[in-house]
Each structure stands twice: as structure tokens, then as C-alpha cells.
Design an enzyme around this catalytic site. Structure first.
Site, PDB file in Angstrom:
ATOM      1  N   ASP A   1      14.997  77.157 -35.058  1.00  0.00           N
ATOM      2  CA  ASP A   1      14.371  78.325 -35.663  1.00  0.00           C
ATOM      3  C   ASP A   1      15.414  79.242 -36.295  1.00  0.00           C
ATOM      4  O   ASP A   1      15.215  79.794 -37.368  1.00  0.00           O
ATOM      5  CB  ASP A   1      13.608  79.127 -34.601  1.00  0.00           C
ATOM      6  CG  ASP A   1      12.377  78.371 -34.131  1.00  0.00           C
ATOM      7  OD1 ASP A   1      12.161  77.233 -34.601  1.00  0.00           O
ATOM      8  OD2 ASP A   1      11.650  78.913 -33.284  1.00  0.00           O
TER       9      ASP A   1
ATOM     10  N   ASP B   1      15.626  80.424 -40.058  1.00  0.00           N
ATOM     11  CA  ASP B   1      15.674  81.829 -40.463  1.00  0.00           C
ATOM     12  C   ASP B   1      16.875  82.107 -41.359  1.00  0.00           C
ATOM     13  O   ASP B   1      16.795  82.892 -42.293  1.00  0.00           O
ATOM     14  CB  ASP B   1      15.737  82.742 -39.230  1.00  0.00           C
ATOM     15  CG  ASP B   1      14.427  82.709 -38.454  1.00  0.00           C
ATOM     16  OD1 ASP B   1      13.427  82.214 -39.005  1.00  0.00           O
ATOM     17  OD2 ASP B   1      14.420  83.158 -37.292  1.00  0.00           O
TER      18      ASP B   1
ATOM     19  N   LEU C   1       1.093  88.045 -35.192  1.00  0.00           N
ATOM     20  CA  LEU C   1       1.563  89.303 -34.612  1.00  0.00           C
ATOM     21  C   LEU C   1       2.800  89.798 -35.331  1.00  0.00           C
ATOM     22  O   LEU C   1       3.676  89.011 -35.690  1.00  0.00           O
ATOM     23  CB  LEU C   1       1.954  89.084 -33.146  1.00  0.00           C
ATOM     24  CG  LEU C   1       0.856  88.870 -32.120  1.00  0.00           C
ATOM     25  CD1 LEU C   1       1.448  88.364 -30.828  1.00  0.00           C
ATOM     26  CD2 LEU C   1       0.109  90.179 -31.895  1.00  0.00           C
TER      27      LEU C   1
ATOM     28  N   LYS D   1       4.592  86.366 -23.902  1.00  0.00           N
ATOM     29  CA  LYS D   1       4.301  85.598 -25.128  1.00  0.00           C
ATOM     30  C   LYS D   1       4.854  84.199 -24.930  1.00  0.00           C
ATOM     31  O   LYS D   1       6.050  83.967 -25.027  1.00  0.00           O
ATOM     32  CB  LYS D   1       4.948  86.263 -26.338  1.00  0.00           C
ATOM     33  CG  LYS D   1       4.572  85.596 -27.644  1.00  0.00           C
ATOM     34  CD  LYS D   1       4.994  86.479 -28.822  1.00  0.00           C
ATOM     35  CE  LYS D   1       4.531  85.917 -30.152  1.00  0.00           C
ATOM     36  NZ  LYS D   1       5.050  84.601 -30.442  1.00  0.00           N
TER      37      LYS D   1
ATOM     38  N   LYS E   1       9.852  91.110 -29.026  1.00  0.00           N
ATOM     39  CA  LYS E   1      10.600  89.852 -28.942  1.00  0.00           C
ATOM     40  C   LYS E   1      11.836  89.985 -28.062  1.00  0.00           C
ATOM     41  O   LYS E   1      12.559  90.973 -28.133  1.00  0.00           O
ATOM     42  CB  LYS E   1      11.048  89.407 -30.353  1.00  0.00           C
ATOM     43  CG  LYS E   1       9.896  89.072 -31.277  1.00  0.00           C
ATOM     44  CD  LYS E   1       9.127  87.839 -30.829  1.00  0.00           C
ATOM     45  CE  LYS E   1       9.822  86.557 -31.194  1.00  0.00           C
ATOM     46  NZ  LYS E   1       9.426  85.985 -32.461  1.00  0.00           N
TER      47      LYS E   1
ATOM     48  N   CYS F   1      50.463  68.466 -27.356  1.00  0.00           N
ATOM     49  CA  CYS F   1      50.035  69.699 -26.702  1.00  0.00           C
ATOM     50  C   CYS F   1      50.525  70.893 -27.518  1.00  0.00           C
ATOM     51  O   CYS F   1      51.715  70.983 -27.828  1.00  0.00           O
ATOM     52  CB  CYS F   1      50.606  69.771 -25.280  1.00  0.00           C
ATOM     53  SG  CYS F   1      50.277  71.361 -24.482  1.00  0.00           S
TER      54      CYS F   1
ATOM     55  N   CYS G   1      53.340  72.810 -25.281  1.00  0.00           N
ATOM     56  CA  CYS G   1      54.642  72.271 -24.905  1.00  0.00           C
ATOM     57  C   CYS G   1      55.073  71.065 -25.754  1.00  0.00           C
ATOM     58  O   CYS G   1      56.165  70.540 -25.565  1.00  0.00           O
ATOM     59  CB  CYS G   1      54.667  71.902 -23.413  1.00  0.00           C
ATOM     60  SG  CYS G   1      53.588  70.529 -22.995  1.00  0.00           S
TER      61      CYS G   1
ATOM     62  N   CYS H   1      47.085  67.127 -21.590  1.00  0.00           N
ATOM     63  CA  CYS H   1      48.531  67.268 -21.666  1.00  0.00           C
ATOM     64  C   CYS H   1      49.064  66.776 -20.321  1.00  0.00           C
ATOM     65  O   CYS H   1      48.732  67.334 -19.286  1.00  0.00           O
ATOM     66  CB  CYS H   1      48.913  68.730 -21.882  1.00  0.00           C
ATOM     67  SG  CYS H   1      50.659  69.034 -21.558  1.00  0.00           S
TER      68      CYS H   1
HETATM   69  S1  IVH Z   1      -2.532  87.311 -28.940  1.00  0.00           S
HETATM   70  C1  IVH Z   1      -3.785  89.283 -32.436  1.00  0.00           C
HETATM   71  N1  IVH Z   1      -1.347  86.802 -26.691  1.00  0.00           N
HETATM   72  O1  IVH Z   1       1.703  84.209 -30.393  1.00  0.00           O
HETATM   73  C2  IVH Z   1      -3.212  88.615 -31.305  1.00  0.00           C
HETATM   74  N2  IVH Z   1      -0.725  85.529 -28.602  1.00  0.00           N
HETATM   75  O2  IVH Z   1       2.143  85.405 -33.200  1.00  0.00           O
HETATM   76  C3  IVH Z   1      -2.845  87.227 -31.584  1.00  0.00           C
HETATM   77  N3  IVH Z   1       0.982  83.853 -28.164  1.00  0.00           N
HETATM   78  O3  IVH Z   1      -0.386  82.355 -32.453  1.00  0.00           O
HETATM   79  C4  IVH Z   1      -2.561  86.428 -30.453  1.00  0.00           C
HETATM   80  N4  IVH Z   1       1.199  84.251 -26.019  1.00  0.00           N
HETATM   81  O4  IVH Z   1       0.319  81.314 -30.298  1.00  0.00           O
HETATM   82  C5  IVH Z   1      -1.439  86.484 -27.985  1.00  0.00           C
HETATM   83  N5  IVH Z   1      -0.377  86.441 -24.623  1.00  0.00           N
HETATM   84  C6  IVH Z   1      -0.492  86.122 -25.911  1.00  0.00           C
HETATM   85  C7  IVH Z   1       0.287  85.111 -26.502  1.00  0.00           C
HETATM   86  C8  IVH Z   1       0.143  84.854 -27.847  1.00  0.00           C
HETATM   87  C9  IVH Z   1       1.603  83.516 -27.034  1.00  0.00           C
HETATM   88  C10 IVH Z   1       1.222  83.253 -29.482  1.00  0.00           C
HETATM   89  C11 IVH Z   1       0.010  82.664 -30.119  1.00  0.00           C
HETATM   90  C12 IVH Z   1      -0.125  83.280 -31.468  1.00  0.00           C
HETATM   91  C13 IVH Z   1       1.212  83.904 -31.670  1.00  0.00           C
HETATM   92  C14 IVH Z   1       1.057  85.188 -32.438  1.00  0.00           C
END
Ligand code: IVH
Length: 703
Positions: free
Chosen positions: A34, A38, A84, A118, A321, A415, A418, A433
């Protein structure tokens, strides 16, 4: 680095991102991490911002996610499955509350929030009619997902028939869409990968992809053979029941028979919520599954409706996050380090990068084969990982970002300290070494080890001083530390009389360290604090250990054949026996097990495994404390382990505890247990308090 044509670079980046998307979304086999993804995206965004003429309508920076694979029927979600927005820190979380929630709902409205982990898996929607599972779909792009009902039916934890929500005072819904995450526990993921590798199949990059790949199998029997799990975290459309809040919905889902995360909490007070989020920075490592953050949701459904969404992101929820464990940066140079036993380790010098709140400048490259296999070159963009209690290491180069100016690296033949030609033994990956006992770099490492906290604990001597003392010609071995006098320091910059007095006092005090600490300090291969304590208490003196045979050593509990052979080998060397004589002459304690004030026997019969960094005790201190109360400390977690004591950045031992169901304590929990069993005030840590920097900050490599 050569000048790059932006148009060409943009084309290259788009191709790389396109390819990464395909592997991630369609094949479920990500090629890059990831963080790497990014990095590609950021570079493309930056180039497009600087060169608007290069932006095209279909530019990847404008598209949200990839198209679903075509093997499953499409399902349109009756209510979109939202994503989210992210808050990367506390300030962003407060800002979300101020500018999104309070601004619209008003400052005087009481607002409760639900916090949930999450989980890093795959979002699905399960539709139940009259209590029966009739459809299960993936999230897909949020509007349209894939019908994976047959596969979801095989996931343990997903009820095929709902239980009666007795006790909630609510009826069984005539229709309800349950939303949640299909995921895989870390340990299950590792076991699955081992199984796949053993049968020559492709392995998965991480638990999330493993979950996604396992769910999107053509054959449900295959999905069934995968250790998938489910947590319900919300509801979509529902009929025949009046649910008014997220918290109520979670209780309802639990009553219906869904696994609901036990770490979910309801808060009326935002400050308490923030405090809870803070505790998660450590807690995260202890979970048996991957969580990449916390989701904070406004509790009331009425308030949620009032707040609405901005495009795909609801205003009523946000993801807090956790700091990433991985980052991408440039590898500036490769230098080799000579270890205590002569092992030559290549290390990466990096353009500084913050990972998990710590600036990382160096990372391990493990060994020559590792670099060659991954074709890691100087100038490469590399992915760097820092997780658990491991030293940061280079995962690999981002081949997509190569410009052609990167330089392959050649392992040195001699090395660097030395000049002795390096040697590699049959079957070993490490170059060494062979100039043992003389090579100044090895001596520096041995001194560093000797004075370290777990060994002789000589405050005031660290890497820099060890290097300095060796280069001044003061030390031929660690015993020479005890020959240092004020005259040595006369006229040496930075060593005023007070500092010299403190230093010599610290050296002098170390003469009285217990035998087991001296054994650690000798740096015998495979002999750490646990083995050293076992040897000290069994034999009672260094002389007895030196003359013991392998068989006699193996008779000691906790000493296996490898350690026994290593101890015999160590003392068979003339230089090491001479060293012991010098230490004896310098007045060190070569006998007597640690005079252990038996503070109590409250922990008798209990065995502990320590992992991670505890907030105030060193691991050695915690071990001494446990032993002083009659408990045992061992290195690996088994079913017989009574407790795992875990601190920050705990790693696989913690995961193993989760797997075996061994209870986990933090430092406070350990002290409470001891407190309940006896008094903790007499623990050895209290005897000599010292202000030491938190070990988590020390990320440079000292080998
Ligand atoms: S709520 C509007 N609750 O996060 C709320 N999502 O970016 C949307 N996820 O696709 C989801 N744990 O796969 C919610 N406790 C949780 C979560 C959760 C993981 C993931 C889910 C969603 C992503 C949102």
C-alpha cells in the site's frame, strides 16, 4: 540522479499504477505494498499538479477504485456502501468534530459517539429475510458489488439463520442488511500461507488480500477451507424493527448471533473518546488480527441522517488511522557493520522517513543474498517496514520507480575495519571477519554489549564511547575497562573531572553485578539473560561453567544442545579464558548466584514470557522481579505459559499468546499480580533508578 522528462515519467507512473490496480482488485495478488502504491500515486499527483497539460480525463488520480472481476453476478446495493475519510492524528479528529459534526448539529446538542476497531479485511453486505440469509455481496465500488452468497455461507461467524433477539425488547427484523468485515487472523493467515507455499501455490501478501482472495473463489469449497472470520459493524436497510442508533444496532446484531467486536465503546465525552483512541497505539499490536485504525461514528441514526455525506464519505463517521508500519523512501547508500562475532551486516542508509511516529534513517538489509535476490540498488526507492520488536528493514525496491541511475552494490571482500579477507562458511548466509579478538570493530561491539543494560549496565558508556576508547588504544578487551584511570582522560575533550569521576564510579560499581549479568556480558553466542540465569544458579560460579562438559550443561533446565555447544566452544578459546582471568584480577564477581531476595512466592508455579518494551521496567528487571516472587521466565510461548507480559511493539510472541489463549498482561497488570501476591516495592528496579531514553527511540542498528 539524471533529469527526467515529466511526460515520460507520468506515462511510466500511470502504467505502474494501472498494473498495480489490476493485480490488487482483479487478481487479489498485489504486487506492491500500500505504501508503495501511495508513493506512486503521490508522485503522479505532484507531477500532474506541476504540469496540468499532462492531465487527461481518465487520469488515475481521479478514479476511486478498480472495476470488479467478472466471474460473479453483479449486485446493486440498495443503499450505497460508503467509505470513510481519514484522520491521521488527534488534531484531525478534533477538527472533524468541530468542522463537520458540531457545525451542522450545533454545539449545544448532546452527541454520543461509537468507537470501533477498523479491521483490515473486506466489507460485505448480508441480506436476511424473515431471519434467513438470502444474499451476500462484496462492497465492490460501493454502488455495485459481487454476489458471493455461496462463499459467504461458508464463513464461520456468519449466521445462516438469525437467532431471536430475545432480551433486547426488539422484534426480529422482517428484512435487514447486515454490514461487516470478512477478515483473517494474523496467525491463520500465516498458517494458510505456509500451507500454500508447501503445496507450491501462490501465497498472499497480507491478511486482507488473503481474505479477499479466499472469498472470491469460484469454488465455495475452497472458500470453506480458508480460515475466514466475520465481524458485524453496521446495518444497511432494515424493516420490521426500529433501530435508532449505532450502539443499539451493535447490541441487536450481537443478539441476532453475529460476532460484534468486543472493543467497541460508546462515549458521551469526546475527551474520553480521545483518551481511548490513545490507548490503542499499543493495544493494536496485541490483537490477533490486523486493524489499521479506529472508526468513530456519531451514534444517533437521526443525527447521522442530518449530517449526510460528502460524495462517498459520510460526515457522521471518520477513520482514525494508526501510523503506518511501512513507508517508501530512497536508499542513499549501503554500509556494512561488523558485529560482535565478526558477522558482516549490510545496512541501508535512507533518506529519513517517519514510520509509526519514529524517524528511520537506517534499516537492515540482512545479508548479501537478500540484496542480490531482490536486486536492491543504491538510489532505489525502497519500501521500509518497522513492526513489532524487529529492527526496521528494507522490504525491497520499487522497480517501477527506477530511472536507470541506480547502482548495483558489491559486497566488500575485506573487513572494513581491519582489512582481513572475509570468510563465509559452507551453508551460512553470513560473511564474517575471521580476525576474532583483534578486529577493532568487533571489539567495539563487544564493549557496547558488555556495558549494556541487560549485562553490566555501565551508565555513561555507549556506542560512541566504545568507539572512542578502542580507537584511543585503551582497550584490548572488555576487561581493560577496569584499568581506566583519570590519567587516561586527561586532556581528552568532553571529559571534565565530574564526568570522569561518574564514569569510573559506574565502572567500579559494575564489579558487583551478579554472575548472571557477567555471563550475559561475555557475549557467548545464544546465551541471553534467561540462559545466563539458568547457568549461574545451577553452577554457582564461572569456573564451574567453564569446566562443565556439554552433557553437564545440557542437564540444566532450559539449556539445549546448541547453547551447550556454544558455551563449551567459547571457553575452549584461549583468548576467552585469558579474558576471564583478567576479569577475576579486576575484582569482578565470578561466583554466587544472584543473591535473590526472595520477596515472596506468590508467583510460584507460574511461568511468564516477556515481549515488547515495557513502559518502566527493562525486560531484565521484569524477569528478576518475577523470579524474586517465585515465578519462572521462559523465552517461548506454549500452552503451559501462564501469562505473556507484553509491552509496546510486541511481536509474534503476543500473536502466539492470542492463538493459544494465553492471558496477556501489561506492566501494570504484572505489578498488580505481584502486588496481590506480595509487595513490589523491593524489586531490583527500584534499587538503582535511572533515567534512560525509551528504547523505542533507538532505531539505529547496533549489532
Ligand atoms: S463503517 C460509513 N466500521 O472500512 C461507514 N467500516 O473505509 C462505512 N471497516 O469499506 C463503514 N471496520 O471495509 C466501518 N468498524 C468498521 C469497520 C469498517 C473496517 C472498513 C470497511 C469499509 C472501510 C471504510
Amino acid at each position: 540522479m539524471s533529469q527526467i522528462d515529466p511526460a515520460r515519467r507520468v506515462a511510466e507512473l500511470r502504467a505502474a499504477i494501472e498494473e498495480a490496480n489490476y493485480h490488487y482488485y482483479v487478481l487479489d495478488q498485489p504486487q506492491i505494498s500500500d505504501a508503495a502504491y501511495d508513493a506512486l500515486m503521490r508522485e503522479l499527483q505532484a507531477l500532474e499538479a506541476a504540469h496540468p497539460e499532462l492531465v487527461t480525463p481518465e487520469s488515475l488520480t481521479r478514479r476511486v477504485s478498480g472495476q470488479p472481476a467478472s466471474q460473479f453476478a453483479k449486485v446493486r446495493h440498495p443503499q450505497p456502501m460508503l467509505s470513510l475519510g481519514n484522520a491521521m492524528d488527534e488534531a484531525a479528529l478534533r477538527e472533524w468534530r468541530e468542522s463537520r459534526v458540531l457545525k451542522l448539529l450545533g454545539r449545544d446538542t448532546p452527541i454520543s459517539y461509537v468507537v470501533e476497531p477498523k479491521i483490515d479485511g473486506l466489507a460485505v453486505a448480508l441480506t436476511y429475510r424473515a431471519g434467513l440469509l438470502v444474499q451476500g455481496a462484496t462492497r465492490g465500488d460501493g454502488e455495485v458489488g459481487e454476489d458471493v452468497t455461496a462463499n459467504l455461507r461458508t464463513v464461520r461467524g456468519i449466521p445462516l439463520r438469525l437467532r431471536s433477539p430475545a432480551g433486547t425488547g426488539l422484534p426480529l427484523a422482517t428484512l435487514i442488511e447486515v454490514r461487516g468485515e470478512v477478515y483473517m487472523r494474523r496467525a491463520d493467515f500465516e498458517a494458510l500461507n505456509a500451507r500454500l507455499a508447501a503445496s507450491g501455490d501462490k501465497t498472499f501478501a497480507n491478511p486482507r488480500n488473503s481474505a479477499a482472495g479466499s472469498l472470491r473463489q469460484k469454488d465455495p469449497a475452497l472458500t470453506a477451507s480458508r480460515p475466514l472470520r466475520f465481524f458485524a459493524y453496521g446495518v444497511g436497510p432494515f424493516e420490521g424493527v426500529a433501530l435508532r442508533s449505532q450502539w443499539q444496532a451493535l447490541q441487536y446484531l450481537r443478539a441476532l448471533g453475529f460476532p460484534v467486536n468486543a472493543d467497541a465503546r460508546l462515549f458521551d465525552d469526546f475527551e474520553e473518546l480521545i483518551a481511548y483512541c490513545r490507548t490503542w497505539m499499543d493495544h493494536r499490536e496485541r490483537l490477533p488480527y490486523e486493524a489499521d485504525g479506529l472508526v468513530i461514528k456519531v451514534d444517533s441514526f437521526a443525527q447521522q441522517r442530518e449530517l449526510g455525506a460528502v460524495q462517498r464519505d459520510p460526515r457522521w463517521a471518520i477513520a482514525f488511522k494508526f501510523p503506518a508500519r511501512e513507508a517508501v523512501t530512497r536508499l542513499v547508500n549501503i554500509v556494512v557493520n561488523v558485529g560482535r562475532t565478526g558477522v558482516i551486516t549490510p545496512n541501508a542508509e535512507l533518506e529519513p522517513v517517519v514510520i509509526g511516529g519514529v524517524t528511520v534513517r537506517n534499516a537492515s538489509l540482512h545479508n548479501a543474498d537478500y540484496i542480490a535476490e531482490r536486486d536492491i540498488r543504491i538510489g532505489d526507492y525502497v519500501t521500509v517496514q518497522r513492526a513489532g520488536d524487529v529492527i526496521p528493514y528494507v522490504v525491497g525496491p520499487l522497480l517501477e520507480l527506477r530511472t536507470g541511475a541506480e547502482q548495483p552494490w558489491v559486497f566488500p571482500e575485506r573487513c572494513p575495519a581491519c582489512g582481513t579477507p572475509l570468510e563465509r562458511q559452507e551453508g551460512e548466509v553470513a560473511w564474517r571477519c575471521p580476525n576474532f579478538g583483534i578486529c577493532p570493530a568487533q571489539l567495539v561491539r563487544r564493549v557496547e554489549h558488555f556495558v549494556s543494560r541487560g549485562a553490566m549496565d555501565i551508565v555513561g558508556i555507549g556506542e560512541r564511547q566504545a568507539e572512542q576508547f578502542v580507537s584511543m588504544g585503551w582497550l584490548q578487551d572488555v576487561a581493560d575497562l577496569y584499568q581506566l584511570t583519570p590519567e587516561h582522560f586527561a586532556g581528552v575533550e568532553g571529559y571534565g573531572p565530574k564526568r570522569v569521576a561518574n564514569l569510573l564510579h559506574a565502572i567500579d560499581r559494575s564489579r558487583r553485578r551478579p554472575l548472571e549479568r557477567l555471563i550475559v556480558g561475555l557475549g557467548i553466542r545464544y546465551v541471553g539473560s534467561v540462559a545466563a540465569a539458568a547457568l549461574a544458579s545451577h553452577f554457582g560460579s564461572l569456573d564451574a561453567i567453564m569446566t562443565a562438559s556439554e552433557a553437564e550443561l545440557q542437564a540444566v533446565e532450559g539449556i539445549g544442545p546448541v547453547v551447550a555447544a556454544s558455551v563449551v566452544d567459547f571457553f575452549s578459546r584461549e583468548a576467552n579464558r585469558r579474558l576471564v582471568e583478567k576479569l577475576r584480577a579486576a575484582g569482578l564477581r565470578l561466583s554466587g548466584a544472584a543473591p535473590r531476595a526472595q520477596a515472596g512466592t506468590g508467583l510460584a508455579g507460574k511461568s511468564f514470557v516477556l515481549t515488547g518494551t515495557l513502559p518502566s521496567l527493562t525486560r531484565e528487571q521484569a524477569a528478576e522481579l518475577i523470579k524474586a516472587h517465585g515465578g519462572k521466565v521462559s523465552e517461548s510461548v506454549s500452552k503451559k505459559t501462564s501469562y505473556v507480559v507484553a509491552g509496546a511493539s510486541a511481536g509474534s510472541k503476543l500473536a502466539r499468546a492470542g492463538q493459544l489463549g494465553v492471558p496477556v498482561l501489561d506492566e501494570a497488570g504484572l505489578l498488580a499480580l505481584i502486588g496481590a501476591a506480595g509487595t513490589a516495592s523491593d524489586h531490583p528496579a527500584a534499587a538503582e533508578p535511572r533515567a534512560a531514553p525509551a528504547p523505542t527511540g533507538q532505531l539505529s542498528l547496533d549489532l
